[in-house]
Motif scaffolding. Structure first.
Motif, short mmCIF file in Angstrom:
data_model
loop_
_atom_site.label_atom_id
_atom_site.label_comp_id
_atom_site.label_asym_id
_atom_site.label_seq_id
_atom_site.Cartn_x
_atom_site.Cartn_y
_atom_site.Cartn_z
N TRP A 275 0.93 -1.18 0.20
CA TRP A 275 0.00 0.01 -0.07
C TRP A 275 0.76 1.20 0.19
CZ3 TRP A 275 -1.30 2.98 4.49
CH2 TRP A 275 -2.61 4.30 4.30
N LEU A 276 0.71 2.05 -1.07
CA LEU A 276 1.51 3.26 -1.17
C LEU A 276 0.80 4.36 -0.42
CD1 LEU A 276 3.91 4.47 -2.59
CD2 LEU A 276 2.56 4.86 -4.70
N GLY A 277 -0.43 4.35 -0.47
CA GLY A 277 -1.04 5.56 0.23
C GLY A 277 -1.35 6.80 -0.75
N VAL A 278 -1.81 6.59 -1.94
CA VAL A 278 -2.10 7.79 -2.95
C VAL A 278 -3.20 7.45 -3.63
CG1 VAL A 278 0.31 8.63 -3.14
CG2 VAL A 278 -0.46 6.63 -4.68
N ARG A 279 -4.00 8.49 -3.95
CA ARG A 279 -5.03 8.29 -5.06
C ARG A 279 -4.59 8.81 -6.39
NH1 ARG A 279 -8.18 10.57 -0.58
NH2 ARG A 279 -9.49 8.84 0.48
N VAL A 301 -0.52 11.75 -9.29
CA VAL A 301 -1.17 11.67 -7.93
C VAL A 301 -2.09 12.78 -7.73
CG1 VAL A 301 -0.37 11.86 -5.40
CG2 VAL A 301 1.08 10.86 -7.01
N ALA A 302 -3.33 12.42 -7.24
CA ALA A 302 -4.48 13.41 -7.23
C ALA A 302 -4.61 13.75 -5.83
CB ALA A 302 -5.76 12.87 -7.76
N ASP A 303 -4.14 12.65 -4.78
CA ASP A 303 -4.43 13.14 -3.49
C ASP A 303 -3.54 12.23 -2.64
OD1 ASP A 303 -5.54 14.23 -1.22
OD2 ASP A 303 -7.20 12.90 -0.87
N VAL A 304 -3.09 12.83 -1.58
CA VAL A 304 -2.31 12.25 -0.80
C VAL A 304 -2.54 12.08 0.62
CG1 VAL A 304 0.44 11.58 0.16
CG2 VAL A 304 -0.08 12.79 -2.18
N PRO A 305 -3.58 11.18 1.31
CA PRO A 305 -4.01 11.03 2.70
C PRO A 305 -2.81 10.71 3.62
CG PRO A 305 -4.80 9.05 1.50
CD PRO A 305 -4.05 9.99 0.15
N ASP A 306 -3.13 10.55 4.88
CA ASP A 306 -2.07 10.23 5.77
C ASP A 306 -1.57 8.61 5.41
OD1 ASP A 306 -2.13 12.50 7.22
OD2 ASP A 306 -3.66 11.72 8.64
N GLY A 307 -0.38 8.28 5.43
CA GLY A 307 0.13 7.14 4.96
C GLY A 307 1.62 6.98 4.36
N PRO A 308 2.12 6.08 4.04
CA PRO A 308 3.40 5.91 3.44
C PRO A 308 3.73 7.11 2.50
CG PRO A 308 2.36 3.85 3.35
CD PRO A 308 1.48 4.70 3.68
N ALA A 309 2.97 7.28 1.39
CA ALA A 309 3.41 8.32 0.53
C ALA A 309 3.62 9.71 1.11
CB ALA A 309 2.53 8.20 -0.58
N GLY A 313 7.13 12.23 1.46
CA GLY A 313 7.27 13.27 0.91
C GLY A 313 6.57 13.57 -0.63
N ILE A 314 5.70 12.33 -0.99
CA ILE A 314 4.98 12.63 -2.24
C ILE A 314 3.85 13.35 -2.08
CG2 ILE A 314 3.49 11.29 -3.68
CD1 ILE A 314 5.13 8.80 -3.29
N ARG A 315 3.72 14.34 -3.13
CA ARG A 315 2.71 15.29 -3.30
C ARG A 315 1.62 15.21 -4.29
NH1 ARG A 315 6.87 20.49 -3.08
NH2 ARG A 315 8.26 19.76 -1.38
N ALA A 316 0.40 15.67 -4.01
CA ALA A 316 -0.58 15.95 -5.00
C ALA A 316 -0.13 16.76 -6.02
CB ALA A 316 -1.99 16.70 -4.54
N GLY A 317 -0.17 16.12 -7.43
CA GLY A 317 0.33 16.82 -8.65
C GLY A 317 1.62 16.27 -8.86
N GLY A 473 -16.10 14.46 -2.18
CA GLY A 473 -16.19 13.44 -0.82
C GLY A 473 -14.77 13.24 -0.46
N GLY A 474 -14.52 12.06 -0.50
CA GLY A 474 -13.11 11.66 -0.08
C GLY A 474 -12.06 11.49 -1.22
N ASP A 475 -12.66 11.61 -2.30
CA ASP A 475 -12.00 11.42 -3.69
C ASP A 475 -11.43 12.67 -4.39
OD1 ASP A 475 -12.41 8.70 -3.36
OD2 ASP A 475 -14.45 8.77 -4.38
N ALA A 476 -10.34 12.64 -4.88
CA ALA A 476 -9.56 13.74 -5.58
C ALA A 476 -9.23 13.27 -7.01
CB ALA A 476 -8.44 14.26 -4.89
N ARG A 477 -9.34 14.05 -7.95
CA ARG A 477 -8.63 13.66 -9.46
C ARG A 477 -8.47 14.89 -10.00
NH1 ARG A 477 -12.82 13.28 -13.91
NH2 ARG A 477 -14.59 14.23 -13.09
N TYR A 478 -7.60 14.85 -10.98
CA TYR A 478 -7.22 15.97 -11.93
C TYR A 478 -8.01 15.99 -13.19
CZ TYR A 478 -3.11 17.41 -9.34
OH TYR A 478 -2.25 18.06 -8.27
N VAL A 479 -8.35 17.14 -13.68
CA VAL A 479 -9.27 17.24 -14.96
C VAL A 479 -8.43 18.41 -15.77
CG1 VAL A 479 -11.37 18.07 -16.03
CG2 VAL A 479 -11.29 16.44 -13.83
N ALA A 480 -8.28 18.18 -16.98
CA ALA A 480 -7.66 19.18 -17.69
C ALA A 480 -8.94 19.81 -18.54
CB ALA A 480 -6.66 18.83 -18.74
N LEU A 481 -9.01 21.22 -18.86
CA LEU A 481 -10.07 21.84 -19.42
C LEU A 481 -9.30 22.68 -20.39
CD1 LEU A 481 -12.71 22.88 -16.74
CD2 LEU A 481 -12.87 20.75 -18.33
N SER A 482 -10.13 22.86 -21.54
CA SER A 482 -9.54 23.90 -22.55
C SER A 482 -9.66 25.43 -22.18
CB SER A 482 -10.03 23.44 -23.91
OG SER A 482 -9.75 24.42 -24.99
#
Length: 484
Positions: A275-279, A301-309, A313-317, A473-482
């Motif tokens: 388990w890495l601990g990232v979305r 990486v869309a989200d980094v909750p508490d965990g190994p990642a 030092g892994i960050r969202a983005g 909610g508890g989910d995170a994701r990236y979306v690219a818009l023109s």
């Protein structure tokens, strides 16, 4: 002389050469890469004779509370159309025992047997029938619903015939394969075909299915798919069918996935995945362009909750490009690699952050333990006092009322989506009322002006799109818009 050519092709080449010489043209035959086409095996009989003693029929029984009937019952939890059927007697009232049929195969002389989880799920009695007609009771060692694999064990007074796992990664589209099992309760039955496709994903995070046109029907569930050396390269799990019968589109979970699951079930009785601990999500071409990447590869990486990642030092983005020394193709590839990695050991992870690469050491946790924690869903937000329309969205800054409705901490910042234009690109890409935009262009946004500034920066930089980080909610994701 060109090798392995049919007489007609050789004749055509001679005629072409003669014509070229008569017309005075020079003829140059560029060397081609050697392609070999193999004919169908003369017979599968020897292979069938070799592996039959290790293939088994499985009969399970369980008490059911409702009235039984003579219709097949397809168990829940298996992907697509399950290769499984319950056979019940005439409809009666009250609880009664129901029997179901499936297939499996022996993997060790001391009686370990592999099948599908949905074949034995909820069963209180499991009977194994061997090719010789011998029957033994089996006990359940462990299951993995995520890959639909179960491990059973029988006690025999003498060593059992068994088959070994082959390397499914060596199978090529077009290679011959053979399936054996108990289709529709008809007993031991063999079918043959080819590998139709590789790397099929049906619905699971760890899916790596081999698609085949070998006839597979209900009752073949849990049975083996063999290569021509008699090695198991897949476990027959599902079919795609409009009528419940085989139409030549069957799916077998690849042996390289199954073998790892079986080893863990044998050792621990359950799975132990890293388990890495990232979305994470795939890097689409639009996201790659918005990040200035050369190729749409890696896992974003869309989200980094508490965990190994987060601890490493892994960050969202961040875009994870390599894991444990191997390149990451996409989000699914990373998920499978992390699952196979050792728990409690440091693993090197290379991320791309703001145009530069960084190597981080992550000590993986255990996924099964992490999944015990769930994040509550949030409620949609009401409109705030300030609004702005852009990119097909109506937006407002996050205020205290919206934070309360979304179940966010008082320190949370972002822009709430109040409305989505149904004709916009944003609607097409799944943005919804109540979503929260927390970053634009990988920078945090709290004010409407922040969003305008990020859009201007992207345009000034020659970008055609801007990257949004959404939370729902508890989910995170990236979306690219023109932004053109």
């Amino acid at each position: 002389m060109v090798p392995d050519l049919t007489p007609s092709i050789r004749s055509a080449l001679r005629s072409s050469t003669l014509l070229a010489l008569v017309l005075g043209f020079g003829l140059s035959l560029a060397p081609a890469s050697e392609v070999q086409a193999f004919g169908a095996p003369e017979s599968f009989a020897e292979l069938v004779q070799k592996i039959s003693p290790a293939v088994v029929n499985i009969t399970t029984s369980a008490m059911i509370a409702g009235p039984a009937n003579n219709r097949p019952i397809v168990p829940e939890g298996s992907p697509l159309e399950d290769l499984f059927r319950d056979f019940n007697g005439p409809g009666q009232r009250g609880p009664q025992r129901s029997e179901a049929l499936g297939s499996g195969f022996v993997i060790s002389e001391d009686g370990y047997i592999v099948t599908n989880n949905h074949v034995i799920e909820n069963a209180d009695d499991i009977t194994i029938e061997f090719f010789s007609g011998k029957k033994l009771k089996a006990k359940l060692v462990g299951t993995d619903p995520k890959t639909d694999i179960a491990l059973l064990k029988v006690d025999s007074d003498k060593p059992l015939e068994f088959v070994s796992f082959g390397n499914s990664d060596l199978m090529r589209v077009g290679d011959w394969v053979m399936a054996m099992g108990n289709p529709l309760g008809q007993g031991f039955s063999v079918s043959a075909g080819i590998v139709s496709a590789r790397g099929r994903v049906l619905q699971g995070s760890y899916d790596d299915y081999i698609q085949t046109d070998a006839a597979i029907n209900r009752g073949n569930s849990g049975g083996p798919l063999f290569n021509m050396d008699g090695q198991v390269i897949g476990v027959n799990t599902a079919i795609l069918s409009p009528n419940g019968g085989s139409i030549g589109i069957g799916f077998s979970m690849s042996s390289n996935v199954v073998a790892k699951v079986v080893d863990q079930l044998k050792q621990f009785g359950t799975t132990r995945r890293g388990w890495l601990g990232v979305r994470i999500q795939d890097v689409s071409p639009e996201i790659a362009e918005s990040l200035g990447l050369d190729a749409a590869a890696g896992a974003l990486v869309a989200d980094v909750p508490d965990g190994p990642a987060k601890e490493a030092g892994i960050r969202a983005g961040d875009v994870i490009t390599r894991f444990a020394g191997q390149e990451v193709a996409d989000a699914g590839d990373l998920t499978r690699r992390v699952a196979d990695a050792p728990i409690g050991e440091a693993v090197p992870v290379i991320v791309l952050r703001e145009g530069k690469t960084e190597t981080l050491q992550v000590t993986l946790g255990r996924r099964e333990e992490a999944e015990a924690t769930a994040t509550p869903a949030s409620a949609p937000a009401d409109a705030g006092p300030k609004q702005m329309e852009t990119l097909g969205l109506t937006l407002a800054p996050l205020d205290d009322e919206a934070r309360a409705r979304l179940g966010l901490e008082a320190s949370a910042q972002g822009l709430v989506i109040l409305k989505v234009d149904p004709t916009s690109e944003a609607s097409t890409k799944g943005l919804m009322e109540g979503d929260l935009i927390t970053k634009v262009g990988q920078q945090a946004v709290a004010r409407l002006q922040d969003l305008e500034d990020r859009i201007k920066e992207a345009r000034d930089g020659g970008r055609k799109s801007v990257l949004l980080l959404l939370r729902r909610g508890g989910d995170a994701r990236y979306v690219a818009l023109s932004i053109e």
